[in-house]
Design an enzyme around this catalytic site. Structure first.
Site, PDB file in Angstrom:
ATOM      1  CE  LYS A 179      58.796 -82.652 -85.016  1.00 42.22           C
ATOM      2  NZ  LYS A 179      58.724 -84.106 -85.116  1.00 42.22           N
TER       3      LYS A 179
ATOM      4  CD  GLU B 218      61.401 -74.873 -86.159  1.00 39.25           C
ATOM      5  OE1 GLU B 218      60.536 -75.389 -86.867  1.00 39.25           O
ATOM      6  OE2 GLU B 218      61.198 -74.543 -84.963  1.00 39.25           O
TER       7      GLU B 218
ATOM      8  CG  HIS C 235      62.179 -77.503 -75.187  1.00 45.32           C
ATOM      9  ND1 HIS C 235      61.972 -76.194 -75.516  1.00 45.32           N
ATOM     10  CD2 HIS C 235      63.528 -77.652 -74.998  1.00 45.32           C
ATOM     11  CE1 HIS C 235      63.154 -75.560 -75.558  1.00 45.32           C
ATOM     12  NE2 HIS C 235      64.093 -76.418 -75.237  1.00 45.32           N
TER      13      HIS C 235
ATOM     14  NE  ARG D 284      53.076 -87.713 -82.381  1.00 48.51           N
ATOM     15  CZ  ARG D 284      52.895 -86.902 -81.354  1.00 48.51           C
ATOM     16  NH1 ARG D 284      51.753 -86.966 -80.662  1.00 48.51           N
ATOM     17  NH2 ARG D 284      53.803 -86.010 -80.996  1.00 48.51           N
TER      18      ARG D 284
END
Length: 1021
Positions: A108, A177, A207, A263
């Protein structure tokens, strides 16, 4: 045939899509998944073993025998580039992007960098600013994510995210982040570089997505277009293949890139319902190379609701809703035992309607029809959630469930309910949870993370016992007792003979040391009691571990002569193998104290017959040329111990040592006579024959020299050149500041070297040197007079930095490790006091091996040449001169390290060329002192050979002698250094006081070593 490398609902989804296409399938299952639905749906099912079976690449590929492709599903290895690459290597099509794309987008952090490079906004986390989101680099599904509002919570959040990600995806890396509160989570579905649609996934609990809507409602058309364009830009930048999703956060009219999921997504279903594109069928057709039409058709709205289990158990009732526009994807069935080891997704309710209102009403109706008994679920929570206005909700819309009691910190099984506590067992470990109020679970219940265990709202009032930091528990006391290696009687015997114990030598060598295998004992339990072995065979006679020498790590090991005469036993062979492997893996030098008697016949705890399959000698020899190997020996060293010693790059031997390939017993057993140990391989034999590199007076001195030797290989690869290079430097310190590690002046020439580097030294940037003007007088004006080459070297090198190797062998050449301005140098020099500096077979062998050592470890070479050439004559040829001398030539010609040549005086013939690595044009510099003289052979011999007829024609002996002297004088004038420089055969004739400046400036640093070897090995001879 297709291998479905996953479990649960996604495995069922893929198996059914494959069956629709007529593709035969193979399912895999863990031990606790043997009754799962995929096992019954596949044409073949293969059992997996181990604690993390769905992450075991080798097992999965073995299960794929006979298959053409592998579908990874989602989670587990679905974004693992190594898995995709391994599939390709086995000739299997990976149903998904290529390994290279997975490597980029599955990380990521790298995906964020790509998005930013394309001008797409990202959420950069400013250092030290909160709130932030901690996220796993790999995987998805909300695993490995934590929001951190305060700095003091960061460390625990990072630790938790790493552990969760490692367990789920096999990768524990995380990144940060900036947290964007009150934002919507919007996803764009891709097939290749084409956009199929978008969806809103904002409704999340911890989440984890719980409700998804397609298309994303209340989205400005221009903003939707920007999201689609950004997703396509990322896909186009990597030439994306297959199905994937680009995720964004949206707040008002702005958006920021989150990540790419390369994916199939859990929520792919809602996009299928509104686009008419079967995404799994599309994946399989792409993998099989068939024709694929994935043109989307906008058709109303779709909603997906995730039904999750919140406990384990057996499904005693499992009624699924039906009717128009209703789809349920599940792996559950009546009688199925639901565990808590994996993700809690039990079923996905997917509904479709002509608009979003119809779809939401249909979802509410379908939820009411769901019937699940035997396990707890989140159905009640979903009913409550869908009864609210969720259209346009943000990611913080779903509040955390209120804490109405003590909750389980992890999933597990209740194994005990005690007053004030509940004991949970997970992965064979028990966890005690302190509770208050009424306990709501019973022994045998399976609970999920967060499940309420008791009604109390806080910890019980029971006082927390203070810890006594001085208390030693019995288990620790037993360990500490076993680590008490003090044996006063054995140490006293050692000291009485003037020696030191193995542990004393290791402690002197290393400033810090961790021991491996200290609790090992001799493999003799069949003939001795455990108590006796613990008492008399500590560490199985070998102290071994990793220590710090001169500020850097080394492997240090010492045979313990006080334990079974330092013999090689089964356990200490295992320890050697372990430490040699670590040395190889981490490029650690090895220091071996080798005293001992070789193989041990008394070990009984094995089925060994010959013992010739022992791998220690091979493993140690393989280290040659990769890391420095230092052997130290005091006392007796025979047989296998001597082989390990002889494998070392350098052997440091203490006065009184005996070194031999066989001890008295082996010699007598071979019928070769009876000898005392002290009659075998004493230093008066092993020093002049070249076996021993450095002879010292004591073990203390041996350790000091070992530290000094290692320091040449631990220094920086190159030192900065100081202004002016102190061409006429006196004894002041480099940079004008005396070094805290300044070394004393070396011992007089010819005496054993005793100067050392302090064992805490890790800075070689400070140095002293003698007044370099002394070099102007180092060589006599009378060219026939000998001089002290060692005194010259001592003056030239940094003060106290000279360490000569094999001084007693091959005496015509000096080989020494030195420093020039703190930089390690391998120095070779002819000694005019031995054979006039002529190179004989022993000197050539000695020099060739020394050059190999320098080349293997990137130490630049400086050659001080003063030689009349090679030794010649019948006696020389009896020593195989042709082979030995050319060995030096071949080694020099193949050096890869920088090489500098300084002609001190004579540079005649092939001997001089050998000292120049083959030619005057090979070194990085070839310079001469004013005393330099050059010729293709000795000038007197050249005159006699070349002008024999002319001289023989002169009848008067006095006149002939006068003519000869004239010719010799002319030859010397012709071959003097200044004349040779005038035709540019050498680079310059210099003031001897300027030699250090040439070395420091013109001798380029060797390039940094990469891991592994430059040379296959270093000759032991």
């Amino acid at each position: 045939m297709l291998l479905v490398a996953n479990r649960g609902e996604v495995a069922v989804r893929v198996l059914r899509a494959a069956a629709d296409l007529g593709i035969r399938t193979v399912a895999v299952y863990a031990e606790d998944d043997a009754s799962s639905l995929p096992v019954t749906l596949a044409d073949r099912a293969v059992a997996l073993r181990g604690p993390s079976p769905y992450l075991d690449i080798d097992q999965l590929l073995d299960a794929a025998e006979g298959c053409q492709a592998v579908h990874p599903g989602w989670g587990f290895l679905s974004e693992n580039a190594a898995f995709a690459r391994a599939c390709s290597e086995r000739g299997l099509a990976f149903v998904g992007p290529s390994a290279d794309i997975l490597e980029l987008l599955g990380d990521k952090r790298r995906a964020r960098e790509l998005a930013a490079s394309l001008g797409i906004p990202v959420l950069d986390a400013a250092p030290g600013k909160f709130p932030v989101m901690v996220k796993a680099v790999a995987g998805g599904g909300g695993k490995g994510m934590r929001a951190v509002l305060r700095p003091e919570d960061l460390d625990s959040a990072v630790e938790a995210c790493r552990a969760e990600a490692l367990a789920a995806f096999g990768v524990g890396d995380v990144y940060f982040e900036r947290l964007m509160p009150s934002a919507r989570h919007i996803e764009v579905q891709l097939v290749g570089t084409s956009v199929i649609g978008d969806r809103d996934c904002s409704l999340q609990l911890r989440h984890q997505k719980v409700v998804e809507i397609a298309p994303a409602p209340l989205l400005d058309p221009l903003l939707r277009k920007a999201l689609h364009s950004s997703a396509m830009a990322i896909a186009s930048a990597v030439d994306y293949q297959g199905v994937g999703t680009v995720e964004f956060l949206v707040s008002g009219d702005s958006f920021a890139f989150l990540e790419v999921n390369p994916r199939l997504q859990v929520e792919h279903t809602v996009t299928e319902m509104v686009s008419g594109v079967d995404l799994v069928r599309t994946q399989l057709l792409l993998a099989w190379g068939g024709d694929v039409d994935f043109t989307p058709h906008d058709r109303g709205a779709a909603v997906q609701v995730r039904v999750n289990q919140t406990s384990g158990g057996v499904l005693s009732s499992f009624g699924l809703p039906a009717g128009p526009g209703v789809r349920v994807d599940t792996h559950g069935y009546v009688g199925y035992r639901v565990g808590t080891r994996y993700d809690g997704l039990l079923a996905k309710l997917v509904v479709h309607g002509e608009d979003l209102d119809v779809a939401l009403n249909r979802a509410r109706r379908a939820l009411r029809e769901f019937r699940v008994e035997g396990v707890a679920t989140n159905l009640e929570f979903l009913h409550t959630l869908l009864d609210q206005d969720i259209v346009g909700a943000t990611t913080d819309f779903v509040a955390e469930e209120p804490v109405s009691g003590m909750r389980a910190p992890l999933a597990g099984t209740v194994v005990a309910v005690d007053p004030g506590s509940v004991v949970l067992e997970a992965m064979k470990m028990q966890h005690v949870v302190r509770v208050s109020g009424d306990v709501l679970v019973s022994v045998g219940d399976t609970v999920t993370e967060g499940q309420v265990l008791a009604s109390g709202a806080g910890e019980s009032d029971e006082d927390v016992a203070e810890v006594d930091l001085e208390h030693v528990r019995p288990d620790l006391a037993e360990v500490l007792a076993r680590h008490d290696f003090d044996r006063p009687e054995a140490a006293a015997r050692r000291h009485a003979r003037g020696g030191r114990t193995a542990r004393e030598n290791i402690a002197d060598l290393c400033t810090s040391f961790v021991e491996y295998g200290g609790l090992a004992i001799a493999a003799q339990r069949q003939r001795r009691s455990l108590e006796d072995l613990i008492e008399r065979t500590p560490a199985d006679g070998m102290v071994a571990g990793i220590g710090v020498v001169n500020g850097q790590r080394v492997v240090a090991m010492s045979y313990d002569y006080a334990v079974l005469a330092g013999t090689q036993g089964m356990r200490n062979h295992q320890k050697k193998d372990r430490l040699f492997a670590l040395a190889q893996q981490e490029n650690l030098p090895v220091v071996l104290f080798a005293e001992g008697g070789g193989g041990r016949p008394g070990d009984t705890d094995h089925s060994m017959v010959s013992g010739l399959d022992c791998g220690s000698f091979h493993a140690f020899a393989r280290l040659s040329g990769q890391v420095p190997l230092v052997g130290v020996v005091a006392g007796r060293c025979f047989a296998g111990n001597a082989v390990l010693l002889g494998t070392c790059d350098v052997i440091i031997a203490v006065e009184g040592a005996n070194i031999g390939m066989g001890g008295p017993a082996m010699i007598e057993g071979g019928g070769l006579g009876t000898f005392r140990p002290e009659d075998i391989g004493s230093l008066d034999v092993q020093v002049p024959n070249g076996v021993v590199d450095i002879a010292v007076a004591s073990e203390e001195e041996a350790v000091a020299v070992a530290k000094k030797y290692l320091s040449y290989f631990q220094a920086p690869a190159g030192a900065q050149v100081s202004a002016g290079a102190q061409a006429h430097a006196g004894p002041q310190a480099h940079a004008g500041v005396p070094s805290p590690n300044a070394q004393p002046s070396p011992a007089p020439s010819g005496e054993p070297l005793k100067t050392i580097l302090p064992d805490s030294t890790d800075n070689f940037g400070s140095w002293n040197c003698a007044d370099q003007r002394l070099l102007r007088h180092a060589i006599p004006e009378n060219r026939l007079r000998a001089y002290d080459i060692r005194a010259l070297i001592t003056t030239l090198a940094d003060t106290g930095s000279v360490l000569e190797l094999r001084q007693g062998f091959g005496k015509a050449i000096v080989t020494a490790l030195v420093r020039i301005e703190g930089r390690p140098i391998a120095l070779i020099a002819n000694d005019p006091n031995v054979l006039g500096g002529a190179i004989d077979a022993d000197a050539a062998d000695k020099c060739a091996r020394f050059l190999q050592l320098a080349d293997a470890f990137d130490i630049p070479v400086v050659s001080l040449c003063d030689t009349p050439g090679f030794m010649v004559g019948p006696d020389a040829e009896r020593t195989a001169t042709v082979r030995h001398l050319t060995r030096m030539v071949v080694t020099g010609a193949n050096l890869t390290v920088p090489f500098g040549l300084v002609i001190l005086r004579k540079a005649y013939g092939l001997g001089a060329q050998a000292m120049a690595a083959g030619s005057l044009k090979v070194p990085q510099f070839a310079i001469s002192w004013p005393t330099g003289e050059f010729g293709p052979m000795g000038l007197e011999g050249a005159i006699k050979l070349g002008f024999r007829k002319e001289l023989d024609a002169i009848a008067d002996p006095d006149e002939r002698r006068q003519r000869y002297d004239q010719m010799v004088a002319m030859a010397y004038e012709h071959g003097k250094a200044l004349n040779v420089a005038s035709v540019f055969e050498i680079d310059d004739v210099i003031d001897p006081a300027d030699t250090r400046r040439w070395i420091a400036t013109a001798l380029a640093p060797a390039t940094s070593r990469s891991q592994g070897k430059k040379r296959p090995f270093i000759d032991t001879w």
